[in-house]
Design a protein around this motif. Structure first.
Motif, PDB file in Angstrom:
ATOM      1  N   UNK A  75       0.912  -1.182  -0.109  1.00  0.00           N
ATOM      2  CA  UNK A  75       0.067  -0.023   0.036  1.00  0.00           C
ATOM      3  C   UNK A  75       0.869   1.224  -0.044  1.00  0.00           C
ATOM      4  N   UNK A  76       0.347   2.303  -0.735  1.00  0.00           N
ATOM      5  CA  UNK A  76       0.990   3.459  -0.583  1.00  0.00           C
ATOM      6  C   UNK A  76       0.482   4.691   0.379  1.00  0.00           C
ATOM      7  N   UNK A  77      -0.599   4.167   1.192  1.00  0.00           N
ATOM      8  CA  UNK A  77      -1.264   4.663   2.228  1.00  0.00           C
ATOM      9  C   UNK A  77      -0.381   4.741   3.788  1.00  0.00           C
ATOM     10  N   UNK A  78      -0.443   5.935   4.578  1.00  0.00           N
ATOM     11  CA  UNK A  78       0.109   5.705   5.912  1.00  0.00           C
ATOM     12  C   UNK A  78      -0.712   4.785   6.524  1.00  0.00           C
ATOM     13  N   UNK A  79      -0.208   3.936   7.257  1.00  0.00           N
ATOM     14  CA  UNK A  79      -0.875   2.924   8.308  1.00  0.00           C
ATOM     15  C   UNK A  79      -0.880   3.356   9.728  1.00  0.00           C
ATOM     16  N   UNK A  80      -1.950   3.326  10.195  1.00  0.00           N
ATOM     17  CA  UNK A  80      -2.092   3.273  11.886  1.00  0.00           C
ATOM     18  C   UNK A  80      -2.380   1.814  12.205  1.00  0.00           C
ATOM     19  N   UNK A  81      -1.507   1.280  12.928  1.00  0.00           N
ATOM     20  CA  UNK A  81      -1.673  -0.035  13.195  1.00  0.00           C
ATOM     21  C   UNK A  81      -2.163  -0.436  14.570  1.00  0.00           C
ATOM     22  N   UNK A  82      -2.705  -1.309  14.859  1.00  0.00           N
ATOM     23  CA  UNK A  82      -3.224  -1.489  16.268  1.00  0.00           C
ATOM     24  C   UNK A  82      -3.144  -3.218  16.481  1.00  0.00           C
ATOM     25  N   UNK A  83      -3.109  -3.764  17.499  1.00  0.00           N
ATOM     26  CA  UNK A  83      -3.065  -4.982  18.079  1.00  0.00           C
ATOM     27  C   UNK A  83      -4.255  -5.744  17.457  1.00  0.00           C
ATOM     28  N   UNK A  84      -3.948  -6.909  16.541  1.00  0.00           N
ATOM     29  CA  UNK A  84      -5.029  -7.430  15.934  1.00  0.00           C
ATOM     30  C   UNK A  84      -5.876  -8.446  16.664  1.00  0.00           C
TER      31      UNK A  84
END
Length: 147
Positions: A75-84
């Protein structure tokens, strides 16, 4: 509230992102600190690296789940990642089905250009920063911060 100075290793991680993505992720960083400041129960955030990416933890109070900033390989998007293992991304998807692009139960994706949806993103960040309070039966505010 002013955001704390970037720790050297976190600054290097931001510097490794392409310029438009770095700018977007730094905007999200600012919003994380602004949102945390709206919630007394969150306390002071710890800013560190997790998996080589900037991460924000509520170590002082244990009120929330870790928020990590980065990118996904496809992805070319910025990712805000969280505990899955949390229900956070599912909750975001229910509240804002058309506002963000999501990846499974781990990421909310943001285009690197255009206006940042601050109000909606602040609600998502608030939910993450108070996730354990909600689960312990504490009362956490999940309204958007005044921006």
């Amino acid at each position: 509230m002013t955001e704390p100075i970037l720790p050297r290793e976190v600054s290097r991680a931001f510097d490794a992102f392409p310029a438009p993505m770095r700018k977007r992720l730094l905007q999200v960083r600012d919003l994380i600190f602004a949102t945390a400041a709206e919630h007394e129960e969150v306390g002071r955030l710890s800013e560190t690296l997790k998996w080589g990416e900037p991460a924000y933890l509520t170590e002082e109070t244990g009120s929330g789940s870790t928020i990590r900033l980065g990118r996904l390989k496809d992805s070319d998007h910025a990712a805000v990642l969280f505990n899955c293992k949390t229900t956070l991304v599912d909750t975001f998807r229910e509240r804002f089905p058309d506002q963000f692009e999501y990846r499974q139960t781990r990421a909310l994706l943001l285009p690197v250009a255009g206006k940042l949806p601050k109000r909606e993103l602040a609600v998502c960040l608030s939910l993450a920063l108070t996730y354990h309070l909600d689960r312990r039966g504490g009362k956490a505010k999940i309204e958007a911060v005044n921006l």
